[in-house]
Scaffold this motif. Sequence first.
Motif, mmCIF file in Angstrom:
data_model
loop_
_atom_site.group_PDB
_atom_site.id
_atom_site.type_symbol
_atom_site.label_atom_id
_atom_site.label_comp_id
_atom_site.label_asym_id
_atom_site.label_seq_id
_atom_site.Cartn_x
_atom_site.Cartn_y
_atom_site.Cartn_z
ATOM 1 N N LYS A 176 0.835 -1.199 0.000
ATOM 2 C CA LYS A 176 0.000 0.000 0.000
ATOM 3 C C LYS A 176 0.869 1.248 0.000
ATOM 4 O O LYS A 176 1.917 1.284 0.623
ATOM 5 C CB LYS A 176 -0.898 0.016 1.236
ATOM 6 C CG LYS A 176 -2.010 -1.000 1.184
ATOM 7 C CD LYS A 176 -2.805 -1.096 2.447
ATOM 8 C CE LYS A 176 -3.051 0.215 3.114
ATOM 9 N NZ LYS A 176 -3.854 0.111 4.326
ATOM 10 N N ILE A 177 0.400 2.246 -0.733
ATOM 11 C CA ILE A 177 1.125 3.522 -0.737
ATOM 12 C C ILE A 177 0.966 4.144 0.636
ATOM 13 O O ILE A 177 -0.118 4.203 1.197
ATOM 14 C CB ILE A 177 0.583 4.454 -1.832
ATOM 15 C CG1 ILE A 177 0.887 3.864 -3.193
ATOM 16 C CG2 ILE A 177 1.156 5.849 -1.698
ATOM 17 C CD1 ILE A 177 0.407 4.678 -4.351
ATOM 18 N N GLY A 178 2.064 4.609 1.170
ATOM 19 C CA GLY A 178 2.028 5.234 2.480
ATOM 20 C C GLY A 178 2.563 4.333 3.577
ATOM 21 O O GLY A 178 2.603 4.723 4.727
ATOM 22 N N ASP A 179 2.942 3.093 3.225
ATOM 23 C CA ASP A 179 3.554 2.224 4.221
ATOM 24 C C ASP A 179 4.816 2.887 4.758
ATOM 25 O O ASP A 179 5.517 3.594 4.031
ATOM 26 C CB ASP A 179 3.926 0.878 3.620
ATOM 27 C CG ASP A 179 2.724 -0.031 3.434
ATOM 28 O OD1 ASP A 179 2.846 -0.947 2.619
ATOM 29 O OD2 ASP A 179 1.697 0.166 4.096
ATOM 30 N N ALA A 180 5.106 2.641 6.005
ATOM 31 C CA ALA A 180 6.274 3.266 6.634
ATOM 32 C C ALA A 180 7.569 2.869 5.923
ATOM 33 O O ALA A 180 8.455 3.699 5.756
ATOM 34 C CB ALA A 180 6.334 2.875 8.106
ATOM 35 N N GLU A 181 7.669 1.620 5.489
ATOM 36 C CA GLU A 181 8.889 1.189 4.796
ATOM 37 C C GLU A 181 9.042 1.884 3.444
ATOM 38 O O GLU A 181 10.147 2.239 3.049
ATOM 39 C CB GLU A 181 8.862 -0.325 4.590
ATOM 40 C CG GLU A 181 8.984 -1.101 5.882
ATOM 41 C CD GLU A 181 8.835 -2.590 5.664
ATOM 42 O OE1 GLU A 181 8.810 -3.032 4.494
ATOM 43 O OE2 GLU A 181 8.749 -3.310 6.657
ATOM 44 N N THR A 182 7.934 2.076 2.744
ATOM 45 C CA THR A 182 7.977 2.753 1.453
ATOM 46 C C THR A 182 8.369 4.211 1.630
ATOM 47 O O THR A 182 9.196 4.738 0.884
ATOM 48 C CB THR A 182 6.613 2.668 0.751
ATOM 49 O OG1 THR A 182 6.226 1.297 0.659
ATOM 50 C CG2 THR A 182 6.673 3.276 -0.631
ATOM 51 N N ILE A 183 7.793 4.857 2.616
ATOM 52 C CA ILE A 183 8.111 6.258 2.883
ATOM 53 C C ILE A 183 9.568 6.388 3.303
ATOM 54 O O ILE A 183 10.263 7.321 2.892
ATOM 55 C CB ILE A 183 7.159 6.844 3.942
ATOM 56 C CG1 ILE A 183 5.742 6.900 3.377
ATOM 57 C CG2 ILE A 183 7.613 8.220 4.394
ATOM 58 C CD1 ILE A 183 4.683 7.261 4.389
ATOM 59 N N GLU A 184 10.052 5.450 4.083
ATOM 60 C CA GLU A 184 11.448 5.476 4.526
ATOM 61 C C GLU A 184 12.413 5.294 3.356
ATOM 62 O O GLU A 184 13.514 5.828 3.363
ATOM 63 C CB GLU A 184 11.678 4.396 5.586
ATOM 64 C CG GLU A 184 13.009 4.462 6.257
ATOM 65 C CD GLU A 184 13.227 5.726 7.084
ATOM 66 O OE1 GLU A 184 14.380 6.183 7.149
ATOM 67 O OE2 GLU A 184 12.245 6.260 7.637
ATOM 68 N N ALA A 185 11.995 4.558 2.312
ATOM 69 C CA ALA A 185 12.863 4.304 1.158
ATOM 70 C C ALA A 185 12.925 5.488 0.197
ATOM 71 O O ALA A 185 13.795 5.531 -0.663
ATOM 72 C CB ALA A 185 12.375 3.063 0.411
ATOM 73 N N MET A 186 12.026 6.451 0.345
ATOM 74 C CA MET A 186 12.022 7.614 -0.547
ATOM 75 C C MET A 186 13.254 8.480 -0.298
ATOM 76 O O MET A 186 13.804 8.503 0.796
ATOM 77 C CB MET A 186 10.776 8.469 -0.310
ATOM 78 C CG MET A 186 9.491 7.852 -0.737
ATOM 79 S SD MET A 186 8.132 8.960 -0.340
ATOM 80 C CE MET A 186 6.758 8.030 -0.955
#
Length: 110
Positions: free
Chosen positions: A4-14
């Motif tokens: 899902k967009i907005g996952d903490a891991e995805t946001i951290e990888a930005m």
Amino acid sequence: MNGKIGDAETIEAMSPVVRMIYEMTSSSMTGILLFAVVFILSAIVYKLGFARKIKLWQNVVVYSFLFLGCIILTFFAIFLPIVEGLIVAALILIIYRLRRMNEHKENSTV
């Protein structure tokens, strides 16, 4: 991670600038604002480092292709430091341009 967009891991990888844009705006505006930042910085780097005096229609062609290239760069910029690299390139070219102008002033007054 369920993707899902907005996952903490995805946001951290930005990249840091993209994360800042994402946190300051709504998620639907992040892509558009990121594209605008990439395009503006790319245009500044082009103008400071590579632009020559050319005809208006040639400028339209150059900036059209720059626009298309920035669409691709925007996708890379989400997880890679593209914006940060463009900022550094713009700063280096600004410093170079200022030093060159100062040298030209000193040479013309002597």
